[in-house]
Design an enzyme around this catalytic site. Structure first.
Site, PDB file in Angstrom:
ATOM      1  CB  CYS A   1      34.155   2.358 -23.134  1.00 10.70           C
ATOM      2  SG  CYS A   1      35.425   1.078 -23.147  1.00 10.70           S
TER       3      CYS A   1
ATOM      4  N   GLY B   1      40.112   1.065 -24.831  1.00 10.89           N
ATOM      5  CA  GLY B   1      40.145   1.434 -23.417  1.00 10.89           C
ATOM      6  C   GLY B   1      41.194   2.505 -23.236  1.00 10.89           C
ATOM      7  CB  SER B   2      41.065   6.148 -23.796  1.00  7.66           C
ATOM      8  OG  SER B   2      40.031   6.474 -22.883  1.00  7.66           O
ATOM      9  CG  ASN B   3      40.801   5.569 -18.190  1.00  5.01           C
ATOM     10  OD1 ASN B   3      40.952   6.685 -18.657  1.00  5.01           O
ATOM     11  ND2 ASN B   3      39.805   5.245 -17.404  1.00  5.01           N
ATOM     12  CG  ASP B   4      44.044  -0.163 -18.408  1.00  3.91           C
ATOM     13  OD1 ASP B   4      44.112   0.647 -17.469  1.00  3.91           O
ATOM     14  OD2 ASP B   4      43.621  -1.328 -18.268  1.00  3.91           O
TER      15      ASP B   4
ATOM     16  CG  HIS C   1      -1.697   1.278   1.356  1.00  2.00           C
ATOM     17  ND1 HIS C   1      -1.241   2.342   2.098  1.00  2.00           N
ATOM     18  CD2 HIS C   1      -2.866   1.680   0.803  1.00  2.00           C
ATOM     19  CE1 HIS C   1      -2.099   3.336   2.004  1.00  2.00           C
ATOM     20  NE2 HIS C   1      -3.097   2.955   1.232  1.00  2.00           N
TER      21      HIS C   1
ATOM     22  CD  GLU D   1      42.220  -3.265 -21.809  1.00  3.02           C
ATOM     23  OE1 GLU D   1      41.770  -2.386 -21.068  1.00  3.02           O
ATOM     24  OE2 GLU D   1      41.828  -4.448 -21.794  1.00  3.02           O
TER      25      GLU D   1
END
Length: 804
Positions: A757, A707-710, A426, A686
């Site tokens: 990404c 994977g641009s960071n790694d 409810h 990556e």
């Protein structure tokens, strides 16, 4: 003609008869007539008509007195409302039922006894003529009486039902919705009881109640009669089923959540009428689901039949709110009621409203969130409905549970918190309709919040709702998501939390470019997969007990991992179906794996885990190979059993060509064969070696995601988490951009999809422009930057003369 009939059997009623029998009975008749032939079970019964109700008022001569009592009713004055309601109910209950009406009720009951057996048990339910409309639920406004046996008790229950048209909550609700009291009449449904007291029952919504996601069916259930689920006195089991692939023959139960189900309402005896008791549920039953998979899928199929029928009848999509019961004597399932859903179906689908909590601190209470809003204010714990007069507008209502008597104060609350209840109780239904943030099923909310002067209630952080001490800052964002031109470059999203998937799917997008398994493993599984495969190697007794507790109900603990992982991925895949959902297989580093329950017994310490035992290297290694097989089994279940073939798989941190081949062969051995059932397997780009040898990797994989960071860390030889050199980290570095350009160029030459990404395209417009110039297939972003970046990419493409 039905207009002057006192009794109408369900089999003679249809939706067009709402004015004669009210929404509930009209719907039951419609389903009996039209859907039994399609396999939907609905118990038989009859309606005492609205004409019969008006006949009672006319013959007893009490209409004028009711009118007088209503003339100065003040629904904001609890005392005034209570006095008027009590007097009107007494007038109706004490009025003599006309002889002709009483005779027809008794004749009809005897006919029902001929069908089901002597002294048969029936449910006596109200069905108001202004009930179950698309924009007003009238949920629980009038009374229901269960396990009624015998003519005398049936007549008495009918009198109580007629009188309940003027409960305090019903009077207040009609005033709020602008209904004239005397224009609303009450019909009564007399329906054969389903012996769910010996089995289970619950509520179904044909769309997601919190987000309005139209392709998911939400089924809730608990043991015993359904009143405990509707009233919110139990935390029920929850099941989500995906409609599109259900209709094509798959078994897409995309989520199961075990409720606590502490109590159940049952008959006090096999012979006593109007006699129910609430008993505790044995622990063994609480720790298992109240429905098996076949029963879940049967109810889901019936739900699609009901929704499709009502939508076709209406000429537009019409989501439904349905009650079900399982008969413990026969094992049969039944549909007991169906009405239009009244909240999500009324929302403006072109405006996306999101609440964002700006302050961060530890929550003091957790529960199930209802809606996605945030509310804050003074805390007011109320133990009894008798104390609701003390409640003030803008306060947070905290109680054990609510029922319709609480509605006059629920509509003035800034937020609601209850100890008990699930998404279909409810408190949840009414708060959803009122647009008030609500957290149910906290277990101990009243005790913890008793001495907290002010609080913030947040339903904006996923399925788990959080209560914070004090008034926290938050923002409200409104975005118009009307169809706009889409860029040629696909704009996808990064998603890790399945609980947010339905909400995020309403943002214009081209699918999911990165779905991470790590969030699901950490938050929904929490156990190292090797500890489930080889629990005997976990020598810490306390850890083993925790693993046993989490995996209750699973004879084979590995199945726990497969089920939870499959359901998490399936919920994300369903939310974005039929668009691609690219699922990256697990990419924990060894120190992160060690942090999982039991993980320390299977992981070695590494000096530099970032470039250590991770990604593809794990999958075929004897130390993890069995665990990777569980990941494969989960993905196979999502694609083959649930029919979510929009799931594509992606391999992270694949250092060499040999590794790529090893992993592909291992996946094929586990049933994940490239091209079979349209399966595509991608690779993360990556590592510099991925770019240098991209042509060779292209012979193995179907596509790529950067994977641009790694890639930046490994190209520049730095640890971005190191404060001393973090200023050097930049995806826009010339060396990094050159590797990205090469990867995109070569992938395009091979006709392979390639995306990226990461945050860089949304943080740096010039980087996004660079990617578009290179011809990237897709850009995958965090949800909060999708709209802004889509607009930027459109402009960039226009500037470059790129056409879709």
């Amino acid at each position: 003609m039905k207009d002057n009939k006192l009794i109408l059997w369900f089999d003679t009623i249809e939706l067009a008869d709402l004015a004669q029998v009210g929404g509930k009975n009209a719907s039951l008749g419609e389903m009996r007539k039209e859907l039994i032939s399609q396999g939907v079970n609905i118990p038989d019964g009859f309606a005492i008509t609205a004409y019969a109700y008006r006949h009672l008022l006319t013959q007893s001569g009490i209409t004028a007195e009711i009118t007088k009592l209503l003339s100065d009713v003040n629904t904001h004055d609890i005392k005034n409302l209570s006095e008027r309601g009590k007097k009107i109910r007494s007038l109706i209950y004490n009025a003599k039922i006309p002889d002709d009406l009483q005779k027809e009720i008794i004749i009809s009951y005897k006919k029902l006894c001929d069908e089901y057996g002597p002294n048969t048990d029936v449910a006596v339910r109200s069905s108001a003529t202004a009930e179950d409309l698309p924009n007003a639920s009238f949920a629980g406004q009038q009374e229901t009486f269960l396990n009624i046996r015998g003519e005398d008790l049936l007549i008495d229950a009918c009198k109580k039902c007629f009188a309940s048209l003027y409960t305090d909550r019903a009077i207040s609700y009609r005033v709020d919705k602008g209904f004239d009291h005397l224009s609303v009449a009450l019909s009564i449904g007399v329906q054969k009881m389903v012996r769910s007291d010996l089995a289970s029952s619950g509520v179904i919504f044909s769309i997601d109640t919190e987000t309005g996601f139209k392709d998911a069916i939400l089924i809730t259930g608990a043991y015993g009669l359904g009143e405990t689920v509707v009233q919110g006195t139990v935390n029920p089991d929850e099941f989500y089923v995906f409609k599109p692939t259900l209709k094509t023959g798959f078994r897409p139960i995309i989520q199961r959540k075990l409720g606590t189900k502490e109590i159940k309402m049952i008959y006090a005896s096999e012979t006593d009428s109007e006699s129910t008791v609430v008993n505790p549920v044995p622990l063994e039953d609480r720790n298992r689901f109240c429905l098996n998979d076949d029963e879940i899928l049967t109810l889901a199929k019936w739900t699609t039949i009901i929704e499709d029928h009502y939508s076709q009848k209406a000429g537009y999509f019409k989501p439904m709110d349905i009650e079900w019961g399982k008969d413990g004597k026969t094992g049969e399932l039944f549909i007991l009621q169906a009405r239009p859903e009244t909240v999500q179906s009324q929302k403006d689908i072109n405006v996306l409203e999101s609440y964002v909590l700006l302050d961060k601190k530890e929550p003091i209470v957790k529960g199930t969130s209802v809606g996605s809003k945030i509310g804050a204010g003074p805390v007011h714990v109320i133990e009894s409905v008798n104390d609701i007069r003390r409640f003030r507008k803008g306060e947070i209502l905290v109680s054990d549970m609510t029922d319709p008597d609480w509605e006059p104060i629920m509509k003035i609350a800034s937020a609601i918190v209850t100890n008990k209840g699930g998404r279909t109780c409810h408190a949840a239904i009414v708060s959803r309709e009122l647009g008030v943030p609500c957290i149910v099923g906290t277990g101990n909310g009243t005790a913890i919040l008793e001495n907290i002067p002010e609080a913030t209630v947040s339903c904006a952080e996923g399925e788990v709702g959080n209560v914070y001490s004090g008034i926290l800052k938050y923002d409200i964002h409104k975005i118009n998501v009307q169809e706009t031109e889409r860029p040629r470059t696909k704009i996808m999203m990064n998603v890790g939390n399945p609980d947010n998937a339905f909400t995020l799917s309403s943002i214009p997008n081209d699918g999911i470019g990165l779905a991470r398994l790590e969030f699901i493993i950490t938050h929904f599984i929490a156990i190292h997969p090797m500890a489930l495969i080889h629990p005997e190697k976990v020598t810490d007794e306390n850890v083993r007990k925790d693993i046993d507790r989490l995996t209750q109900g699973y004879t084979n603990k590995s199945d726990f991992f497969v089920d939870k992982l499959a359901q998490g991925v399936a919920k994300i895949a369903a939310a974005f179906y039929p668009n691609d959902v690219i699922v990256r297989m697990s990419d924990f580093k060894s120190n992160e794996y060690a942090g999982l329950m039991g993980g320390s017994f299977f992981e070695l310490e590494e000096e530099n885990p970032m470039i250590g035992f991770r990604g593809a290297s794990r999958y075929y290694d004897p130390r993890y190979r069995e665990a990777f097989s569980l990941e494969c089994a989960a993905m196979l279940k999502v694609r083959d059993e649930m029919g979510l073939t929009n799931v594509k798989l992606m391999i992270p941190f694949c250092r060499t060509i040999a590794e790529g081949k090893n992993v592909i062969e291992l996946m094929a051995a586990k049933g994940l064969v490239q091209a079979k059932n349209d399966l595509e397997i991608y690779m993360m780009v990556e590592i510099p070696s991925n770019v240098v040898l991209i042509k060779e990797f292209g012979k193995i994989f179907d596509g790529f995601s950067i994977g641009s960071n790694d890639l930046t860390q490994l190209t520049l030889g730095l640890d971005r988490d190191s404060a001393q050199i973090s200023h050097i980290f930049d995806e826009r570095n010339a060396a990094v951009e050159e590797l990205i350009r090469q990867a995109i160029t070569e992938a395009n030459k091979m006709g392979k999809k390639i995306g990226i990404c990461g945050q860089a395209p949304s943080d740096y417009p010039e980087f996004a422009r660079f990617l578009v110039e290179c011809g990237i297939s897709s850009i995958s972003l965090n949800s909060d930057t999708v709209i802004k970046t889509t607009i930027d990419i459109l402009k960039t493409e226009q500037d470059l003369g790129i056409k879709k």
